[in-house]
Design a protein around this motif. Structure first.
Motif, short mmCIF file in Angstrom:
data_model
loop_
_atom_site.label_atom_id
_atom_site.label_comp_id
_atom_site.label_asym_id
_atom_site.label_seq_id
_atom_site.Cartn_x
_atom_site.Cartn_y
_atom_site.Cartn_z
N ALA A 287 43.46 45.20 21.63
CA ALA A 287 43.88 43.85 21.97
C ALA A 287 44.01 43.70 23.49
O ALA A 287 44.47 44.61 24.17
CB ALA A 287 45.22 43.54 21.31
N LEU A 288 43.57 42.55 24.00
CA LEU A 288 43.71 42.30 25.43
C LEU A 288 45.18 42.13 25.78
O LEU A 288 45.98 41.74 24.94
CB LEU A 288 42.96 41.02 25.82
N THR A 289 45.50 42.41 27.03
CA THR A 289 46.89 42.25 27.47
C THR A 289 46.96 41.25 28.62
O THR A 289 45.96 40.94 29.26
CB THR A 289 47.47 43.58 27.98
N ALA A 290 48.18 40.77 28.87
CA ALA A 290 48.40 39.84 29.98
C ALA A 290 48.01 40.48 31.31
O ALA A 290 47.51 39.81 32.20
CB ALA A 290 49.86 39.40 30.00
N ASP A 291 48.22 41.78 31.43
CA ASP A 291 47.82 42.51 32.65
C ASP A 291 46.34 42.33 32.93
O ASP A 291 45.92 42.05 34.05
CB ASP A 291 48.04 44.01 32.45
N GLN A 292 45.54 42.55 31.88
CA GLN A 292 44.09 42.43 32.04
C GLN A 292 43.71 40.99 32.40
O GLN A 292 42.91 40.76 33.29
CB GLN A 292 43.39 42.84 30.74
N ALA A 293 44.31 40.04 31.69
CA ALA A 293 43.99 38.64 31.92
C ALA A 293 44.29 38.27 33.37
O ALA A 293 43.47 37.67 34.06
CB ALA A 293 44.80 37.75 30.98
N ARG A 294 45.44 38.68 33.84
CA ARG A 294 45.84 38.33 35.19
C ARG A 294 44.90 38.93 36.23
O ARG A 294 44.57 38.31 37.23
CB ARG A 294 47.27 38.80 35.44
N ALA A 295 44.48 40.17 35.99
CA ALA A 295 43.59 40.83 36.95
C ALA A 295 42.31 40.01 37.14
O ALA A 295 41.79 39.92 38.25
CB ALA A 295 43.25 42.24 36.47
N LEU A 296 41.82 39.38 36.08
CA LEU A 296 40.61 38.56 36.22
C LEU A 296 40.92 37.24 36.92
O LEU A 296 40.18 36.79 37.78
CB LEU A 296 39.99 38.27 34.85
N PHE A 297 42.04 36.61 36.55
CA PHE A 297 42.40 35.35 37.20
C PHE A 297 42.55 35.53 38.71
O PHE A 297 42.21 34.65 39.49
CB PHE A 297 43.71 34.80 36.62
N LEU A 298 43.08 36.68 39.10
CA LEU A 298 43.32 36.92 40.52
C LEU A 298 42.03 36.92 41.33
O LEU A 298 42.03 36.66 42.52
CB LEU A 298 44.05 38.25 40.72
N LEU A 299 40.92 37.24 40.67
CA LEU A 299 39.65 37.27 41.40
C LEU A 299 39.13 35.86 41.68
O LEU A 299 38.18 35.68 42.42
CB LEU A 299 38.60 38.05 40.60
N GLY A 300 39.77 34.85 41.08
CA GLY A 300 39.35 33.47 41.29
C GLY A 300 38.17 33.13 40.39
O GLY A 300 37.58 34.01 39.77
N GLY A 301 37.82 31.86 40.34
CA GLY A 301 36.68 31.46 39.52
C GLY A 301 37.04 31.36 38.05
O GLY A 301 38.18 31.53 37.66
N GLU A 302 36.02 31.07 37.23
CA GLU A 302 36.30 30.85 35.81
C GLU A 302 36.06 32.12 35.00
O GLU A 302 35.35 33.03 35.43
CB GLU A 302 35.44 29.71 35.26
N VAL A 303 36.70 32.15 33.82
CA VAL A 303 36.54 33.29 32.92
C VAL A 303 35.88 32.76 31.65
O VAL A 303 36.36 31.80 31.05
CB VAL A 303 37.90 33.92 32.58
N VAL A 304 34.76 33.37 31.27
CA VAL A 304 34.06 32.93 30.06
C VAL A 304 34.02 34.07 29.06
O VAL A 304 33.59 35.18 29.38
CB VAL A 304 32.61 32.48 30.39
N LEU A 305 34.48 33.80 27.85
CA LEU A 305 34.40 34.80 26.80
C LEU A 305 33.02 34.73 26.15
O LEU A 305 32.58 33.66 25.76
CB LEU A 305 35.47 34.55 25.72
N ALA A 306 32.35 35.88 26.07
CA ALA A 306 31.06 35.94 25.38
C ALA A 306 31.21 36.94 24.25
O ALA A 306 30.87 38.11 24.39
CB ALA A 306 29.96 36.35 26.36
N TYR A 307 31.76 36.47 23.13
CA TYR A 307 32.07 37.35 22.00
C TYR A 307 31.01 37.20 20.92
O TYR A 307 30.21 36.27 20.93
CB TYR A 307 33.45 36.98 21.43
N ASP A 308 31.05 38.12 19.98
CA ASP A 308 30.15 38.04 18.83
C ASP A 308 30.36 36.70 18.12
O ASP A 308 31.47 36.18 18.10
CB ASP A 308 30.43 39.17 17.83
N SER A 309 29.28 36.20 17.52
CA SER A 309 29.42 34.88 16.90
C SER A 309 29.80 34.97 15.42
O SER A 309 29.85 33.96 14.73
CB SER A 309 28.12 34.09 17.07
N ASP A 310 30.10 36.17 14.93
CA ASP A 310 30.55 36.26 13.53
C ASP A 310 32.04 35.95 13.42
O ASP A 310 32.71 35.71 14.43
CB ASP A 310 30.23 37.65 12.94
N ALA A 311 32.54 35.95 12.21
CA ALA A 311 33.93 35.55 11.98
C ALA A 311 34.90 36.45 12.74
O ALA A 311 35.87 35.98 13.35
CB ALA A 311 34.25 35.60 10.48
N ALA A 312 34.61 37.76 12.75
CA ALA A 312 35.50 38.69 13.45
C ALA A 312 35.52 38.38 14.94
O ALA A 312 36.58 38.42 15.59
CB ALA A 312 35.04 40.13 13.21
#
Ligand SMILES: [Zn+2]
Length: 640
Positions: A287-312
């Motif tokens: 599971a992702l954590t707030a730490d990881q999320a914040r590290a990406l936000f700090l780099l600036g710009g947008e964050v796009v999730l590119a996950y599998d398109s199945d139900a999982a």
């Protein structure tokens, strides 16, 4: 720690002079210019408005929110959990300065050093097996997944052969410590004694920290077997919730494109990079954590999730959205129709088609709406039940209004009706929501501190007064002048301000210290950090003046500051000094100010002594009384 011992050795000054703190910190935090300084969101605590300040003039940083601060070495030590020696080596590499081995390594903890050595060694072992006959089948598998030799090398992929003692025996042969391999999670201890290899018959994906140093591994089964992916356990160096896969390879791309692409699988990330999308990073299969999320936000710009398109994959995206929202930002979600995984999609359709999907990614809340709408098969009441709590949880009213409008129109209901539902939900859940938030905040604060235990929170500003202004923590000030008449708190505040002001003025214009050290003794200064700093400044100035006869020796502020930073081994103390220097300008010419400061300090000291004198009179300690009287008289003479 050994910072003081190491500093000043060969190479350290050269590294310092060739390093710019703004460019180093920019690799972690998107900074913008604000007057003489740069500001950005603090990487050490969660915040929405920037209080993290970097001063290019002083080569220092300071956060007015949490009190973390220091020079470029302190920053790397805290952010990447390095020793001074390690930070030095990293910056030396960056600046192209060659260090002697001894300089770089004395400061490193022995155990961590051994672990790093073992990890690097293992990475190399797995790689060489992949290139050998033993790795043939694994290599065929990687080729069948479309990987080129170039990308296999860039991601340093390897193969762990199907033996229980491959690393174990190789370690004996190469003189690698078993203990270090256990610490690094590569060998497992049997309950009945003895050791065996953790990774067997698996494709090996090395995992690196933000600076590209290997800290752990993921192994994928080659044939049948469970689990499909096996990770290193968390170790002193590897924390699954703290790192992104391939971040050091993607950082440049993220900055260039203004976009970070988050993927689920290691193979997805590698495929993206192979096709030139070098802004892709991956989770660790947990599971992702707030730490990881914040590290990406700090780099600036947008964050796009590119996950599998199945139900999982969609379910994982929903969970990720919650984490990113809680970390204080929002993401977009790309979709890859036709049941394709991002990995397959980019291989079959190419880079441009993939990038189009990223361009068309939907905002997180709209993605959730689409997901619920599909799940509920157009049942509007059911959809509303799911989307209303999401809308109600948005903190920004403006944002909520926009989503309400868009979703109402997509659902074919009146905007006013949907808004009313959201508002009544908020009212009903106001209390529980608050409690939920509160416990969340506590958790994120703990997670947000990627520092050693005991370093967290506002401890860095506990002894300060003039700095750390934004904190709501009250600052308890102990004082033994309690019996003295007059506005006590005013005096205390005045004294601290004067002490901090004096230190700052002397750090900015060290020549003044030649005179000032005749007027004031460090013992008169109450604040321990200010007192110690003053001692160090005086010590430095004393050395210079001995060698020169001129009254204004022309001491460089930069040199004194480096000397102070290197002489103080306490991280919190260094942070406070950074805070002093990065704060607002002093209100006037320093030459005049230092006189006022000295006067205030002496006056406060004299009041303090008078109070003690009173106590001595009561206890009839005659000897002490005489001493105090003498000191008070001297102070008063100086004040006249
Ligand atoms: Zn902070």
């Amino acid at each position: 720690m050994s910072r003081g011992l190491l500093a000043g050795r060969e190479g350290v000054e050269e590294v310092r002079s060739r390093t710019d703190i703004v460019s180093v910190i920019s690799e972690y935090v998107s900074l913008r210019k604000a007057g003489k300084n740069f500001v950005g969101l603090c990487p050490f605590h969660q915040e929405r408005t920037p209080s993290f300040t970097v001063s290019p003039d002083r080569q220092m940083f300071y956060c007015f929110g949490c009190g973390k601060g220091g020079d470029v070495f302190s920053f790397l030590m805290m952010k990447e959990n390095l020793t001074f020696g390690e930070a030095l080596r990293v910056l030396a590499d960056r600046a192209g300065v060659k260090l002697s081995r001894a300089t770089a390594e004395t400061g490193s903890a022995q155990k961590v050093q051994e672990m790093r050595k073992a990890l690097e060694w293992a990475e190399e072992k797995f790689r060489s097996v992949l290139g050998s006959d033993l790795g043939k089948e694994c290599m065929e598998y990687l080729r069948s997944r479309g990987l080129t030799q170039e990308v296999i090398s860039r991601f340093r992929l390897g193969y762990a052969p199907p033996f229980w003692d491959f690393l174990l025996r190789a370690a004996h042969h190469d003189g690698i410590s078993e203990e270090a391999l256990v610490d690094a999670g590569l060998l497992t201890r049997r309950s009945e004694g003895g050791l065996y290899d953790r990774f067997r018959d698996r494709v090996i994906f090395p995992i690196w920290d933000g600076m590209g140093r290997v800290i752990g591994f993921a192994g994928r089964v080659l044939k049948e077997g469970e689990p499909k992916y096996l990770n290193s356990p968390d170790t002193a160096l590897f924390h699954k919730g703290r790192h992104w896969y391939a971040l050091h390879l993607a950082r440049e791309g993220i900055r260039r494109t203004g976009r970070a692409v988050v993927m689920e699988g290691y193979m997805d990330v590698i495929a993206c990079h192979q096709y030139g999308l070098d802004n892709a990073v991956g989770g660790m299969g947990t599971a992702l954590t707030a730490d990881q999320a914040r590290a990406l936000f700090l780099l600036g710009g947008e964050v796009v999730l590119a996950y599998d398109s199945d139900a999982a994959g969609m379910q994982a995206a929903e969970r990720a959205i919650t984490v990113f929202r809680e970390a204080g930002g929002r993401v977009k979600v790309a979709s890859f129709d036709e049941g394709k995984d991002p990995d397959e999609y980019i291989r079959s359709k190419g880079k441009e088609a993939f990038e189009r999907q990223l361009e068309e990614a939907r905002l997180d809340i709209m993605f959730l709406y689409g997901k619920y709408a599909r799940e509920c098969g157009g049942d509007r009441v059911a959809i509303k039940e799911k989307i209303v709590p999401v809308l109600a949880s948005l903190e920004s009213k403006v944002e909520m209004g926009e989503f309400v409008r868009e979703i109402a129109s997509a659902m074919g209901v009146l905007e006013g009706d949907l808004r009313a539902d959201v508002e009544s939900y908020q009212k009903k859940n106001a209390k529980t929501r608050y409690e939920y938030k509160k416990s969340e905040n506590r958790n994120t604060t703990q997670h947000g501190m990627t520092l050693r235990p005991g370093m967290a929170g506002n401890s860095a500003i506990r002894t300060g007064s003039g700095i750390g202004r934004n904190t709501t923590d009250s600052v308890p000030i102990k004082s033994n002048t309690a019996s003295v008449k007059g506005s006590l708190s005013g005096q205390v505040a005045g004294r601290e301000k004067a002490e901090e002001g004096l230190v700052r003025a002397l750090l900015e214009e060290p020549d003044l210290a030649v005179e000032v050290r005749e007027w004031v003794a460090p013992e008169m200064v109450k604040d321990p950090v200010c007192r110690r700093t003053l001692e160090i400044i005086f010590e430095y100035v004393g050395k210079v003046v001995q060698n020169k006869s001129r009254e204004r020796p022309g001491i460089k502020a930069e040199t004194v500051l480096n000397f102070v930073n290197d002489s103080i081994d306490d991280e919190e103390a260094r942070a406070r000094i950074a805070g002093l220097l990065v704060g607002e300008e002093l209100p006037g010419p320093r030459e005049r100010l230092v006189k006022d400061y000295v006067k205030t300090i002496k006056k406060a000291r004299s009041l303090e002594l008078e109070a003690e004198l009173k106590r001595c009179e009561a206890s009839q300690d005659v000897e002490r009384q005489a001493l105090l009287l003498k000191e008070i008289q001297e102070l008063r003479r100086g004040l006249g």
